[in-house]
Design a protein around this motif. Structure first.
Motif, PDB file in Angstrom:
ATOM      1  N   LYS A 154     -46.639  44.332 -50.932  1.00 50.58           N
ATOM      2  CA  LYS A 154     -48.066  44.520 -51.232  1.00 50.58           C
ATOM      3  C   LYS A 154     -48.874  43.282 -50.879  1.00 50.58           C
ATOM      4  O   LYS A 154     -49.762  42.861 -51.628  1.00 50.58           O
ATOM      5  CB  LYS A 154     -48.240  44.850 -52.713  1.00 50.58           C
ATOM      6  CG  LYS A 154     -47.586  46.174 -53.088  1.00 50.58           C
ATOM      7  CD  LYS A 154     -47.841  46.509 -54.540  1.00 50.58           C
ATOM      8  CE  LYS A 154     -47.202  47.840 -54.912  1.00 50.58           C
ATOM      9  NZ  LYS A 154     -47.444  48.198 -56.337  1.00 50.58           N
ATOM     10  N   ASN A 155     -48.540  42.648 -49.783  1.00 50.75           N
ATOM     11  CA  ASN A 155     -49.339  41.562 -49.217  1.00 50.75           C
ATOM     12  C   ASN A 155     -49.437  40.329 -50.138  1.00 50.75           C
ATOM     13  O   ASN A 155     -50.478  39.685 -50.219  1.00 50.75           O
ATOM     14  CB  ASN A 155     -50.752  42.048 -48.855  1.00 50.75           C
ATOM     15  CG  ASN A 155     -50.723  43.213 -47.902  1.00 50.75           C
ATOM     16  OD1 ASN A 155     -49.784  43.357 -47.104  1.00 50.75           O
ATOM     17  ND2 ASN A 155     -51.742  44.066 -47.982  1.00 50.75           N
ATOM     18  N   PHE A 156     -48.400  40.017 -50.860  1.00 51.66           N
ATOM     19  CA  PHE A 156     -48.366  38.751 -51.609  1.00 51.66           C
ATOM     20  C   PHE A 156     -46.923  38.270 -51.640  1.00 51.66           C
ATOM     21  O   PHE A 156     -45.975  39.025 -51.346  1.00 51.66           O
ATOM     22  CB  PHE A 156     -48.934  38.899 -53.027  1.00 51.66           C
ATOM     23  CG  PHE A 156     -48.062  39.702 -53.959  1.00 51.66           C
ATOM     24  CD1 PHE A 156     -47.052  39.107 -54.696  1.00 51.66           C
ATOM     25  CD2 PHE A 156     -48.262  41.068 -54.105  1.00 51.66           C
ATOM     26  CE1 PHE A 156     -46.267  39.830 -55.549  1.00 51.66           C
ATOM     27  CE2 PHE A 156     -47.478  41.810 -54.958  1.00 51.66           C
ATOM     28  CZ  PHE A 156     -46.469  41.187 -55.689  1.00 51.66           C
ATOM     29  N   CYS A 157     -46.758  37.026 -51.983  1.00 52.65           N
ATOM     30  CA  CYS A 157     -45.421  36.438 -52.050  1.00 52.65           C
ATOM     31  C   CYS A 157     -45.425  35.273 -53.041  1.00 52.65           C
ATOM     32  O   CYS A 157     -46.481  34.828 -53.491  1.00 52.65           O
ATOM     33  CB  CYS A 157     -44.970  35.953 -50.670  1.00 52.65           C
ATOM     34  SG  CYS A 157     -45.916  34.519 -50.072  1.00 52.65           S
ATOM     35  N   HIS A 158     -44.218  34.791 -53.385  1.00 50.46           N
ATOM     36  CA  HIS A 158     -44.022  33.606 -54.225  1.00 50.46           C
ATOM     37  C   HIS A 158     -43.239  32.582 -53.426  1.00 50.46           C
ATOM     38  O   HIS A 158     -42.199  32.923 -52.835  1.00 50.46           O
ATOM     39  CB  HIS A 158     -43.277  33.946 -55.516  1.00 50.46           C
ATOM     40  CG  HIS A 158     -44.100  34.746 -56.473  1.00 50.46           C
ATOM     41  ND1 HIS A 158     -44.186  36.123 -56.418  1.00 50.46           N
ATOM     42  CD2 HIS A 158     -44.883  34.354 -57.520  1.00 50.46           C
ATOM     43  CE1 HIS A 158     -44.967  36.552 -57.384  1.00 50.46           C
ATOM     44  NE2 HIS A 158     -45.406  35.498 -58.071  1.00 50.46           N
ATOM     45  N   ILE A 159     -43.727  31.373 -53.400  1.00 54.64           N
ATOM     46  CA  ILE A 159     -43.081  30.295 -52.640  1.00 54.64           C
ATOM     47  C   ILE A 159     -42.677  29.204 -53.627  1.00 54.64           C
ATOM     48  O   ILE A 159     -43.498  28.751 -54.431  1.00 54.64           O
ATOM     49  CB  ILE A 159     -44.023  29.712 -51.571  1.00 54.64           C
ATOM     50  CG1 ILE A 159     -44.500  30.825 -50.633  1.00 54.64           C
ATOM     51  CG2 ILE A 159     -43.333  28.610 -50.790  1.00 54.64           C
ATOM     52  CD1 ILE A 159     -45.550  30.369 -49.645  1.00 54.64           C
ATOM     53  N   ARG A 160     -41.411  28.783 -53.554  1.00 50.61           N
ATOM     54  CA  ARG A 160     -40.919  27.711 -54.427  1.00 50.61           C
ATOM     55  C   ARG A 160     -40.653  26.485 -53.568  1.00 50.61           C
ATOM     56  O   ARG A 160     -39.883  26.539 -52.596  1.00 50.61           O
ATOM     57  CB  ARG A 160     -39.643  28.128 -55.143  1.00 50.61           C
ATOM     58  CG  ARG A 160     -39.189  27.138 -56.198  1.00 50.61           C
ATOM     59  CD  ARG A 160     -38.192  27.761 -57.160  1.00 50.61           C
ATOM     60  NE  ARG A 160     -37.923  26.867 -58.268  1.00 50.61           N
ATOM     61  CZ  ARG A 160     -36.862  26.067 -58.339  1.00 50.61           C
ATOM     62  NH1 ARG A 160     -35.977  26.053 -57.360  1.00 50.61           N
ATOM     63  NH2 ARG A 160     -36.687  25.298 -59.390  1.00 50.61           N
ATOM     64  N   PHE A 161     -41.323  25.365 -53.943  1.00 47.42           N
ATOM     65  CA  PHE A 161     -41.196  24.108 -53.221  1.00 47.42           C
ATOM     66  C   PHE A 161     -40.160  23.222 -53.898  1.00 47.42           C
ATOM     67  O   PHE A 161     -39.694  23.488 -55.006  1.00 47.42           O
ATOM     68  CB  PHE A 161     -42.546  23.381 -53.161  1.00 47.42           C
ATOM     69  CG  PHE A 161     -43.567  24.083 -52.315  1.00 47.42           C
ATOM     70  CD1 PHE A 161     -43.559  23.944 -50.938  1.00 47.42           C
ATOM     71  CD2 PHE A 161     -44.526  24.898 -52.899  1.00 47.42           C
ATOM     72  CE1 PHE A 161     -44.498  24.599 -50.155  1.00 47.42           C
ATOM     73  CE2 PHE A 161     -45.459  25.554 -52.136  1.00 47.42           C
ATOM     74  CZ  PHE A 161     -45.450  25.415 -50.752  1.00 47.42           C
ATOM     75  N   ALA A 162     -39.840  22.116 -53.211  1.00 50.21           N
ATOM     76  CA  ALA A 162     -38.824  21.191 -53.726  1.00 50.21           C
ATOM     77  C   ALA A 162     -39.393  20.251 -54.778  1.00 50.21           C
ATOM     78  O   ALA A 162     -38.690  19.856 -55.708  1.00 50.21           O
ATOM     79  CB  ALA A 162     -38.225  20.383 -52.569  1.00 50.21           C
ATOM     80  N   GLU A 163     -40.694  19.878 -54.664  1.00 49.97           N
ATOM     81  CA  GLU A 163     -41.304  18.940 -55.600  1.00 49.97           C
ATOM     82  C   GLU A 163     -42.604  19.516 -56.125  1.00 49.97           C
ATOM     83  O   GLU A 163     -43.191  20.433 -55.534  1.00 49.97           O
ATOM     84  CB  GLU A 163     -41.559  17.584 -54.930  1.00 49.97           C
ATOM     85  CG  GLU A 163     -40.322  16.889 -54.404  1.00 49.97           C
ATOM     86  CD  GLU A 163     -39.358  16.473 -55.507  1.00 49.97           C
ATOM     87  OE1 GLU A 163     -39.836  16.324 -56.658  1.00 49.97           O
ATOM     88  OE2 GLU A 163     -38.159  16.320 -55.227  1.00 49.97           O
ATOM     89  N   GLU A 164     -43.087  18.921 -57.224  1.00 52.06           N
ATOM     90  CA  GLU A 164     -44.287  19.438 -57.885  1.00 52.06           C
ATOM     91  C   GLU A 164     -45.550  19.110 -57.099  1.00 52.06           C
ATOM     92  O   GLU A 164     -46.500  19.901 -57.083  1.00 52.06           O
ATOM     93  CB  GLU A 164     -44.385  18.872 -59.309  1.00 52.06           C
ATOM     94  CG  GLU A 164     -43.292  19.351 -60.249  1.00 52.06           C
ATOM     95  CD  GLU A 164     -43.488  18.827 -61.657  1.00 52.06           C
ATOM     96  OE1 GLU A 164     -44.650  18.515 -62.007  1.00 52.06           O
ATOM     97  OE2 GLU A 164     -42.502  18.731 -62.405  1.00 52.06           O
ATOM     98  N   TYR A 165     -45.595  17.928 -56.472  1.00 48.37           N
ATOM     99  CA  TYR A 165     -46.830  17.550 -55.769  1.00 48.37           C
ATOM    100  C   TYR A 165     -47.100  18.450 -54.561  1.00 48.37           C
ATOM    101  O   TYR A 165     -48.225  18.537 -54.075  1.00 48.37           O
ATOM    102  CB  TYR A 165     -46.761  16.082 -55.323  1.00 48.37           C
ATOM    103  CG  TYR A 165     -45.776  15.802 -54.225  1.00 48.37           C
ATOM    104  CD1 TYR A 165     -46.144  15.882 -52.884  1.00 48.37           C
ATOM    105  CD2 TYR A 165     -44.476  15.420 -54.515  1.00 48.37           C
ATOM    106  CE1 TYR A 165     -45.243  15.616 -51.880  1.00 48.37           C
ATOM    107  CE2 TYR A 165     -43.558  15.148 -53.514  1.00 48.37           C
ATOM    108  CZ  TYR A 165     -43.951  15.247 -52.194  1.00 48.37           C
ATOM    109  OH  TYR A 165     -43.057  14.973 -51.193  1.00 48.37           O
ATOM    110  N   MET A 166     -46.059  19.130 -54.044  1.00 48.68           N
ATOM    111  CA  MET A 166     -46.266  20.034 -52.911  1.00 48.68           C
ATOM    112  C   MET A 166     -47.094  21.246 -53.309  1.00 48.68           C
ATOM    113  O   MET A 166     -47.778  21.843 -52.471  1.00 48.68           O
ATOM    114  CB  MET A 166     -44.909  20.488 -52.367  1.00 48.68           C
ATOM    115  CG  MET A 166     -44.040  19.340 -51.884  1.00 48.68           C
ATOM    116  SD  MET A 166     -42.412  19.897 -51.375  1.00 48.68           S
ATOM    117  CE  MET A 166     -41.635  18.329 -50.967  1.00 48.68           C
ATOM    118  N   VAL A 167     -47.059  21.617 -54.584  1.00 47.34           N
ATOM    119  CA  VAL A 167     -47.883  22.728 -55.071  1.00 47.34           C
ATOM    120  C   VAL A 167     -49.354  22.385 -54.929  1.00 47.34           C
ATOM    121  O   VAL A 167     -50.187  23.232 -54.568  1.00 47.34           O
ATOM    122  CB  VAL A 167     -47.510  23.048 -56.536  1.00 47.34           C
ATOM    123  CG1 VAL A 167     -48.438  24.096 -57.118  1.00 47.34           C
ATOM    124  CG2 VAL A 167     -46.068  23.520 -56.607  1.00 47.34           C
TER     125      VAL A 167
END
Length: 602
Positions: A154-167
């Protein structure tokens, strides 16, 4: 600044971050060659760029191409800090497979939820319908290392980064419009909405990190406490005769006394004192007591040194004050008009300033000296109060000796009073004989004698009252002593009466048996009992109670009754004798065997 560009306030500042956003490969071109726009305009630009006629050797660059600056679109470099009063315009970002167009700065900022603790996952909505996971990675991998992507249909996703500052870097792209290639189809476009997402993995890692920090903090505090903790005292050896002799020798040495007395105290608190070691402990305690005189002498020596130092300080301070007075006197004499007129204005100013400074220092030293004298007076008054308290305690502890001392004092005061009266009478007689006016010295002497006489009279009255009070206390103590002696006599009489009553009750318990038969033993069974009891009591020369005797007989026959045994022994007065032993609550009846003495009597 961010408020005017349509973004929420974030802990990440794109203008000041050390790791700027870089959209574009580090090795590849920053602007795509074939996937952006394939129209004639791009080919014209490409031709114009390759034309050698546009090269300007003076500038060392192509004409028509502006110098490379951080503000150029597509470089992926964060612009330098901009003053807050100037609006920030986000630039177009060119990627390999798509293009990102900035949002309108006049639009309201995109809504964001509250940031979860330890957030490393973002929600990305508004993706194009034809967007693939490869395009998502291409756009967001420039924000940092991507751990995982969970894409929905439905045209959305979740992305998990390695560090918090990348968010924070990923949130910078919220509001951008994305277009795949050069297509204008609705399925190839979309408006990105990037927001914080709450994930169990992020929360778990954050909690683990917090626990690790808490453990490190506890470890740091524990190390700090151990560093600041005073060292523990050395262990005390266990008591033995050898160690006792060593401690006894150390107790005699002044330099090792503190260590030895601590060992002695530990032994006593441990309970090492017993009958065998009592003498050794007493000798060690006696050795410790021998240091009392030494310590008192040392204290007296230190007090004497302190008094001498105080006296020296006081004398030195007095000398300093005298010199200050002399200096102030010099300033005052120089301030008089006779000498003051000859000085210049600057000299007068200096003299007046010096005079004020000297007076202030003199006053400070004078106050310090007066404070020392007041402390000495207070110490003297405290000593007098302590002496009065000690005399009061001795008076309470020794009433009889004090009454005798009061008698002697009373007699001496009477004698002094008589002597003062004789002196007053002699002075009056001399005045009557002279018939002249009293000299001022004699009047003063008379007044002093009268005052002394009044004081002695008041003191005498006080001493007499004290003497009467002490006598009353002595009488009261004597009365109490007589009452105690009377109570002791009555108790002794009651005790003797109780013993006589017990003996008479024993005799009156069995009058019928004595009168009924002339023979005390009625059967062979009673004769056997008499023999067994006689043998038992012969083994117990100090006697035994009736319960003890019956417990022994019950081993032979359980049918034996205590009252029958006591009646039988009561009938045989020449064979068994009952005596009272003990005092007070421990009073007890004991039976003894007296057959050998009864044989002589019968």
């Amino acid at each position: 600044m961010l408020g005017r560009t349509g973004l929420n306030q974030l802990p990440f500042d794109p203008a000041n971050n050390n790791e700027p956003l870089q959209f574009g490969s580090a090795t590849g071109p920053l602007v795509t060659d074939g996937l952006i726009e394939n129209g004639g305009e791009s080919s014209k630009k490409r031709k114009r760029t390759n034309a050698p006629s546009d090269f300007d050797p003076a500038l060392g660059m192509m004409t028509g191409i502006p110098p490379i600056t951080p503000m150029m679109p597509g470089l992926g470099i964060v612009p330098p800090p901009i003053p807050p009063d100037m609006p920030v315009a986000k630039e177009i970002i060119h990627c390999k497979s798509c293009t990102l167009f900035p949002p309108n700065p006049n639009l309201p900022p995109p809504a964001t939820r509250e940031r979860p603790p330890g957030c490393k996952t973002v929600f990305v909505g508004g993706l194009p319908e034809n967007g693939t996971e490869q395009i998502i990675v291409e756009v967001f991998e420039q924000c940092g290392e991507i751990i995982a992507i969970r894409k929905s249909k439905k045209n959305f996703c979740h992305i998990r980064f390695a560090e918090e500052y990348m968010v924070d870097k990923a949130l910078y792209l919220s509001g951008y419009r994305i277009r795949l290639g050069s297509s204008t189809d609705k399925k190839d476009t979309g408006r990105l909405h990037v927001d914080f997402a709450q994930a169990r993995d992020d929360l778990y890692e954050w909690e683990c990190k917090q626990r690790m920090l808490a453990r490190e903090e506890r470890h740091r505090r524990r190390m700090e406490e151990e560093r600041l903790r005073p060292p523990s005292p050395p262990p005390v050896v266990h008591y033995s005769d050898h160690e006792c002799s060593i401690v006894a020798e150390k107790l005699k040495d002044d330099s090792k006394f503190s260590e030895a007395v601590q060992t002695l105290l530990t032994w006593i608190e441990r309970g090492e004192v017993n009958r065998r070691s009592a003498n050794n402990f007493y000798s060690m305690i006696q050795s410790a007591n021998s240091h009392v005189r030494r310590l008192v002498n040392e204290k007296a020596t230190h007090e004497k040194d302190m008094e001498e130092a105080k006296e020296k300080f006081k004398q030195a301070l007095s000398g300093i004050l005298i010199q200050f007075e002399q200096i102030v006197a010099v300033y005052h004499s120089a301030s008089k008009q006779k000498a003051w007129d000859h000085f210049t204005k600057a000299q007068r100013k200096n003299i007046s300033v010096w005079c004020k400074q000297a007076e202030e220092i003199r006053n400070i030293h004078n106050d310090e000296l007066m404070g020392i004298r007041r402390e000495e007076e207070m110490e003297m008054s405290d000593d007098e109060i302590e002496e009065a308290a000690e005399t009061k305690e001795t008076e309470e502890s020794a009433l009889v000796s004090q009454t005798e001392a009061l008698k002697e004092e009373n007699d001496s005061l009477r004698w002094q009073l008589d002597a003062y009266r004789n002196e007053v009478e002699l002075l009056k007689q001399e005045q009557g004989k002279a018939h002249r006016e009293d000299d001022p010295n004699k009047e003063q002497q008379l007044k002093l004698l009268q005052q002394a006489l009044q004081g002695m009279q008041q003191h005498l009255l006080k001493v007499q009252d004290e003497y009467k009070r002490k006598e009353a206390e002595l009488e009261k103590i004597k009365d109490d002593k007589l009452q105690v002696e009377k109570m002791l006599e009555t108790l002794k009489e009651q005790e003797s009466c109780a013993s006589r009553l017990c003996a008479s009750s024993q005799e009156s318990d069995y009058p019928l048996e004595k009168t009924m038969t002339s023979s005390p033993i009625k059967s062979e069974r009673e004769a056997l009992l008499v023999g067994i009891i006689s043998t038992f009591l012969h083994v117990h020369p100090f006697g035994a109670s009736i319960e003890y005797i019956c417990s022994y007989l019950h081993r032979l026959d359980n049918k034996i009754c205590t009252s029958d045994v006591e009646c039988l022994m009561g009938r045989l007065q020449h064979t068994f004798r009952q005596e009272m032993t003990g005092v007070g609550a421990s009073l007890e009846k004991r039976w003894k065997f007296c057959g050998f003495e009864g044989l002589k009597l019968t």
